[in-house]
Design an enzyme around this catalytic site. Structure first.
Site, short mmCIF file in Angstrom:
data_model
loop_
_atom_site.label_atom_id
_atom_site.label_comp_id
_atom_site.label_asym_id
_atom_site.label_seq_id
_atom_site.Cartn_x
_atom_site.Cartn_y
_atom_site.Cartn_z
N LYS A 82 8.75 -7.43 8.97
CA LYS A 82 8.18 -6.72 7.82
C LYS A 82 9.17 -5.79 7.15
O LYS A 82 9.10 -5.54 5.95
CB LYS A 82 6.94 -5.93 8.28
CG LYS A 82 6.19 -5.25 7.18
CD LYS A 82 4.90 -4.62 7.75
CE LYS A 82 4.16 -3.83 6.68
NZ LYS A 82 4.84 -2.60 6.31
N LYS A 101 0.83 -1.21 0.00
CA LYS A 101 0.00 0.00 0.00
C LYS A 101 0.87 1.26 0.00
O LYS A 101 0.55 2.23 -0.69
CB LYS A 101 -0.94 0.01 1.21
CG LYS A 101 -2.04 -1.02 1.17
CD LYS A 101 -3.06 -0.81 2.26
CE LYS A 101 -2.45 -0.70 3.63
NZ LYS A 101 -1.69 -1.91 4.03
N ARG A 128 2.42 7.19 7.52
CA ARG A 128 2.77 6.99 8.92
C ARG A 128 4.28 6.82 9.08
O ARG A 128 4.95 6.32 8.17
CB ARG A 128 2.08 5.74 9.47
CG ARG A 128 0.58 5.89 9.63
CD ARG A 128 -0.05 4.58 10.05
NE ARG A 128 0.05 3.57 9.00
CZ ARG A 128 -0.14 2.28 9.20
NH1 ARG A 128 -0.41 1.82 10.41
NH2 ARG A 128 -0.05 1.42 8.19
N PHE A 138 -3.15 -2.02 6.92
CA PHE A 138 -3.70 -3.35 6.70
C PHE A 138 -4.89 -3.32 5.73
O PHE A 138 -4.94 -2.48 4.84
CB PHE A 138 -4.05 -4.02 8.03
CG PHE A 138 -2.86 -4.23 8.91
CD1 PHE A 138 -1.73 -4.88 8.44
CD2 PHE A 138 -2.82 -3.75 10.21
CE1 PHE A 138 -0.61 -5.08 9.24
CE2 PHE A 138 -1.71 -3.94 11.02
CZ PHE A 138 -0.61 -4.60 10.53
N ALA A 194 -2.55 -0.44 12.98
CA ALA A 194 -3.95 -0.53 12.57
C ALA A 194 -4.68 -1.67 13.26
O ALA A 194 -5.90 -1.64 13.38
CB ALA A 194 -4.05 -0.69 11.06
N THR A 246 3.85 1.56 -1.20
CA THR A 246 4.47 1.67 -2.53
C THR A 246 3.47 2.23 -3.53
O THR A 246 3.81 3.08 -4.36
CB THR A 246 4.96 0.29 -2.99
OG1 THR A 246 5.73 -0.30 -1.95
CG2 THR A 246 5.81 0.40 -4.23
N TRP A 293 6.73 -0.04 -8.96
CA TRP A 293 7.90 -0.65 -8.31
C TRP A 293 9.07 -0.72 -9.29
O TRP A 293 10.22 -0.46 -8.93
CB TRP A 293 7.54 -2.05 -7.81
CG TRP A 293 8.66 -2.72 -7.07
CD1 TRP A 293 9.04 -2.51 -5.78
CD2 TRP A 293 9.55 -3.72 -7.59
NE1 TRP A 293 10.12 -3.31 -5.45
CE2 TRP A 293 10.46 -4.06 -6.55
CE3 TRP A 293 9.69 -4.35 -8.83
CZ2 TRP A 293 11.46 -5.01 -6.71
CZ3 TRP A 293 10.69 -5.29 -8.99
CH2 TRP A 293 11.57 -5.62 -7.94
N PHE A 304 3.58 -7.82 -9.60
CA PHE A 304 4.87 -8.43 -9.29
C PHE A 304 5.43 -9.06 -10.56
O PHE A 304 4.69 -9.37 -11.50
CB PHE A 304 4.73 -9.50 -8.21
CG PHE A 304 4.40 -8.97 -6.84
CD1 PHE A 304 4.18 -7.61 -6.62
CD2 PHE A 304 4.27 -9.82 -5.77
CE1 PHE A 304 3.87 -7.12 -5.37
CE2 PHE A 304 3.96 -9.35 -4.50
CZ PHE A 304 3.75 -7.99 -4.30
#
Length: 970
Positions: free
Chosen positions: A455, A420, A444, A705, A674, A422, A823, A794
């Site tokens: 993560k 999200k 954030r 999330f 979240a 990205t 990306w 991806f």
């Protein structure tokens, strides 16, 4: 001694004096009568005699001065300048009645005639005056210190350095802000004048006066020769430029020049500086030539009539002050963006995130700030590439319409995350760098727990990142550390207060809480607030009865009902449950408690939801830390600590400005989780950004999330607090997550992906689209907001899978569904998404909340469980029911709900993917964040302190001690 002099409304001067740290009472003094000027301009015009020669007989061609009613000597030039300046003042006041231009004068030594002329002229025009009087022998440092203070005072629009020439050093002149240099003598302003750019600079007033009089000569001086004698330094340079631009030819000479006589005889006009007692023989001067003599003298010349250069110069100086004030007012208005994007050169294969970040050189943050319309005084730089932005921006742009408000949410994610952040960054890069639309990302601040845990960071990835990503992912500007300090100060205050109450009598407590200072006891303001909440309307400590003293000094906290925990910004599972107070010095006051991760602190939620410093301070005071033995809530204000918390948080409340890889602006602010908090960046960052982007711009913010978690809380909690309404939702999906929801095997962090996620599998993709993706779109539609699905592509995704997702997403109600390649390509890879968002946000939004806050707490929880999660019902433990009854009794029943639930499933069961049905949502406990302003039920077994895996991220993070470069962050 320093004098500060402010003109009152009646034109008098109020003077305050301070010496050696003391302060004496002010007194009022009327402006003294203006004496003779200490700088005069003598104008002579030579005339022909009967013999054809020249002699000292002089006549004045600029209008003889007269004494008017208010004591001013005025010629035509002076009248014109005064009148035009007054008209400019009227125009300024008509648009901004509250604005009053202010001239600050720094003088050394005694007041002289020229200073009095300037003060009187300022009063006549209607300026306010502040006067700083330094000792005659003041040092350069003394002057610089005062200049720096005036630079930072927004009330001051012009500074007049009435100092000896020797004191006007390069350092002094260039310390003064050019926009306040109304004498136009700083290097930058002289450079602007030489270059011909006066849009920001100022013409030196004495140069304006000389040029004015030259231009009013009876005989036109166009293409004639003007000789400047002795004009050195900034004044000479500026005067030469002005005269040449007026069509005259300028020659320069010195009093000691051997060619002075020949030069004078060839000149059509003479301007003399620093002559002292030296005179130009009349025989040297051409018939009809103008002679202007500027010198610091009070003597009277019998061969000249004083034309008042002191008054005319002062008039031009006040004109510059008014012009400076007008520019300042204009700068306070919304400024169009002039964003310079940074170019990307994407590589294949895509390098590591940190390598990409390091390969791009970010713009200096002050340059970025200027490009997006921020003023220098609104910026607090933290190094070269990040800065805090002051909240005064909201006051400056309060009339500016907001831009479009876009939320980025997602489907239920895998443990690896679906990108999200990205997508958010790729979207704003596309909007601003490629479609030339103003846009701001609001993100954030990441916790160090995930950064060093599983993560990783949250700066985005690939060619859609916030840079420098090392600074973003680590300490940033210290906000989380400030929250940690503030949170743990509360915890320390709780335990210390319980210890002291357990070991002291009422009298001893009172004597220590309200100590005698110089024989007198006084309540502090925070103690008076507590007395009033207790219904004790007394301010004299001696007047309290023994019963009132006992009520005041004893919080009587029940150790078993303390809800406040300590925090640490590290994943540390062994701190989840601890015992404190085991040392002998704590006198048996041991109790069980625990640590939360810092971003789970209520103070973090308050930071994210506050809309001003006042609001934050009030919310901090309202935080409930526990319950007394009599069942009363005890707040941070009862502990006496809320003011100190505001001090610790005063800088953290300002959003941090950074930039993307393509040089577009980003606000990074707050970072509540979240799943255990409301999971959104700050209200203040969004509000600042919405003003800055302008009516047609876009603010893109991210909710943590899945949409069932972060988006639901964004709408029901954040939008209630802010009053803002979203225009569109971007729902992020990946083929990987859709395959998982379509029946694929479990995905685990750190383990290789099963082949189902690498090979094409249209059946799994379709199953995920028609289950979880459809449900998340429906959740957004509950709030009446249009949805654009962004498929984060991806390299293992096939074209058939991509096409299938986009097709089904639109069948499920999405306004549009587009594949995103940010990306690998940066903003260029999200242009299609940017266009779709632009279209969706232009539609009318029918936003609505999911529930009315006046509904009973249980019904609000049930509404979220059934409509958002798809539960059949909810089940509350006896403890949860008791808590709800208590909150209702205390008047907290109308607060919104913040569900603490796993993010890995729509249900409370992390392994249930897709759209689980037929389940009852268990509510094991219900807690309250009164300062933040929500009730949070705990669903299932939610931990507020994560743990580290077998192989955390920190194994790969390292520092090169030679280059100081960081490796391994992602």
């Amino acid at each position: 001694m320093k004098l500060s002099m402010i003109r009152s409304a009646c034109g008098s001067l109020r003077i305050h004096s301070a010496r050696s740290g003391s302060r004496v009472s002010g007194f009022t003094r009327r402006c003294p009568p203006v004496g003779p000027a200490n700088s005069r301009m003598i104008l002579r015009t030579a005339s022909a005699t009967s013999s054809g020669g020249t002699n000292p007989k002089l006549s004045v061609n600029f209008g003889k001065l007269s004494q008017n009613d208010d004591g001013f000597e005025c010629d035509s030039s002076l009248r014109e300048v005064v009148q035009s300046t007054k008209e400019a003042m009227l125009a300024l006041h008509s648009r901004n009645p509250a604005i009053q231009p202010l001239l600050a004068i720094i003088q050394a030594g005694e007041v002289d005639g020229l200073l009095e002329i300037n003060k009187k002229m300022a009063v006549r025009i209607g300026l306010n005056i502040t006067q700083i009087c330094l000792a005659k022998e003041c040092s350069e440092d003394d002057i610089v210190e005062e200049v720096l203070k005036l630079n930072e005072d927004p009330r001051v629009h012009g500074v007049y350095l009435h100092l000896p020439p020797a004191s006007l050093t390069t350092r002094v002149l260039n310390t003064l802000k050019p926009e306040k240099d109304v004498d136009g003598i700083s290097d930058l302003n002289i450079g602007r004048l030489v270059r011909g750019d006066l849009s920001k600079g100022f013409v030196p007033p004495i140069a304006s006066a000389v040029l004015d009089l030259l231009e009013k000569h009876d005989a036109s001086l166009e293409m004639k020769t003007v000789l400047l004698v002795g004009g050195e330094g900034p004044l000479g340079v500026s005067l030469q430029c002005l005269i040449e631009r007026s069509g005259m030819v300028v020659l320069k000479s010195h009093w000691s020049s051997n060619n002075l006589q020949r030069q004078v005889m060839q000149a059509d006009a003479l301007v003399l500086f620093g002559a002292g007692n030296m005179e130009v023989p009349p025989a040297w001067v051409n018939a009809g030539a103008a002679l202007i003599r500027c010198e610091p003298t009070l003597e009277t010349d019998e061969h000249a009539i004083e034309t008042g250069i002191g008054y005319l110069t002062a008039a031009y100086r006040t004109q510059n002050v008014v012009r400076s004030c007008s520019r300042w007012v204009q700068e306070q208005q919304y400024q169009p963006w002039h964003l310079h994007s940074l170019k990307l050169q994407p590589l294949t294969p895509v390098p590591s995130d940190i390598a990409i970040s390091r390969a791009q050189t970010p713009k200096p943050v002050d340059q970025l700030a200027e490009e997006i319309g921020l003023l220098p005084e609104e910026l607090e730089a933290y190094g070269r590439s990040k800065a805090k932005v002051r909240l005064s921006l909201l006051d400056r742009l309060h009339k500016q319409p907001d831009g479009k408000y876009v939320l980025v949410a997602g489907i239920t994610p895998t443990p690896l995350g679906e990108g999200k952040s990205t997508v958010t960054i790729g979207l704003v890069q596309a909007l601003s760098a490629h479609l030339q639309l103003n846009s701001f990302a609001c993100l954030r601040q990441p916790s160090q727990g995930p950064t060093f845990g599983v993560k990783g960071g949250a700066a985005g990835g690939g060619y859609a990142q916030v840079i420098p990503m090392e600074e973003f992912n680590l300490h940033l500007t210290g906000d989380i550390h400030a929250i940690t300090a503030a949170n743990n100060l509360v915890a320390a205050a709780i335990d210390a207060r319980m210890l002291h109450e357990a070991t002291q009598t009422d009298k001893a407590l009172f004597n220590r809480l309200v100590p005698s200072v110089n024989g007198a006891r006084r309540f502090s303001p925070i103690q008076i607030s507590r007395l009033r909440r207790l219904g004790i309307n007394k301010i004299d400590p001696a007047s309290l009865s023994p019963e009132e003293i006992s009520t005041f000094v004893r919080l009587d906290l029940d150790p078993s009902k303390i809800t406040w925990q300590r925090v640490l910004d590290t994943n540390d599972r062994f701190l989840r449950k601890i015992t404190v107070g085991q040392a002998s010095t704590e006198k048996g006051q041991a109790r069980e408690t625990g640590f939360d991760i810092a971003v789970a602190s209520e103070i973090m939620a308050i930071l994210a939801l506050a809309d001003s410093l006042v609001d934050m301070k009030n919310r901090l005071a309202r935080m409930v830390v526990g319950t007394s033995r009599s069942g009363q809530p005890i707040t941070a204000e009862d502990l006496g600590v809320s003011g100190a918390l505001a001090v610790l948080m005063k800088d953290a409340i300002k959003p941090t400005l950074m930039q993307t890889l393509e040089g577009t602006p980003v606000f990074v602010h707050a970072g509540p989780f979240a799943n255990i908090a409301h999971g959104n960046s700050s209200v203040l960052a969004d509000k600042l950004a919405l003003k800055l982007v302008g009516r047609d711009g876009f603010v893109v913010t991210e909710a943590g999330f899945g949409a069932d978690i972060g988006m639901e809380k964004f709408f029901n909690i954040k939008c209630r607090a802010s009053g803002l309404r979203p225009n569109a939702v971007v729902l992020v999906a990946t083929v990987r997550a859709l395959k998982m929801h379509g029946g694929g095997p479990n995905v685990s962090a750190g383990a290789p992906l099963p082949k189902e996620y690498i090979d094409e599998n249209l059946s799994l993709v379709a199953g995920g689209c028609r289950s979880n993706l459809r449900k998340q779109i429906q959740i957004a539609h509950l709030f009446g907001v249009p949805v654009v699905v962004a498929l984060n592509v991806f390299k293992t995704d096939t074209q058939a899978e991509i096409d299938l997702v986009c097709e089904i997403a639109k069948e499920c109600g999405a306004s549009e569904a587009v594949p995103c390649h940010h990306w690998a390509q940066g903003g260029r890879g999200s242009i299609q998404l940017a266009k779709a968002v632009h279209e969706a946000a232009s539609r009318t939004s029918d936003f609505q909340f999911l529930y009315n806050t006046e509904m009973p707490i249980v019904e609000k929880i049930r509404t979220i469980a059934q409509k958002v999660y798809g539960a059949d019902d909810i089940e509350l433990t006896p403890e949860a029911k008791a808590k709800i009854d208590y909150y209702n009794q205390q008047g907290y029943g109308s607060l919104p709900i913040c569900m603490a639930k796993t993010h890995l499933s729509l249900s409370h069961m992390p392994n249930k993917k897709g759209v689980p049905t037929g389940f009852v949502l268990p509510i094991r406990d219900v807690r309250a964040s009164i300062g933040a302003g929500f009730i949070y039920p705990l669903v299932g077994t939610m931990s507020t302190m994560p743990g580290l895996p077998t192989r955390p991220c920190f194994y790969d993070i390292d520092l090169d001690p030679v280059t100081e470069e960081i490796t391994g962050l992602f």
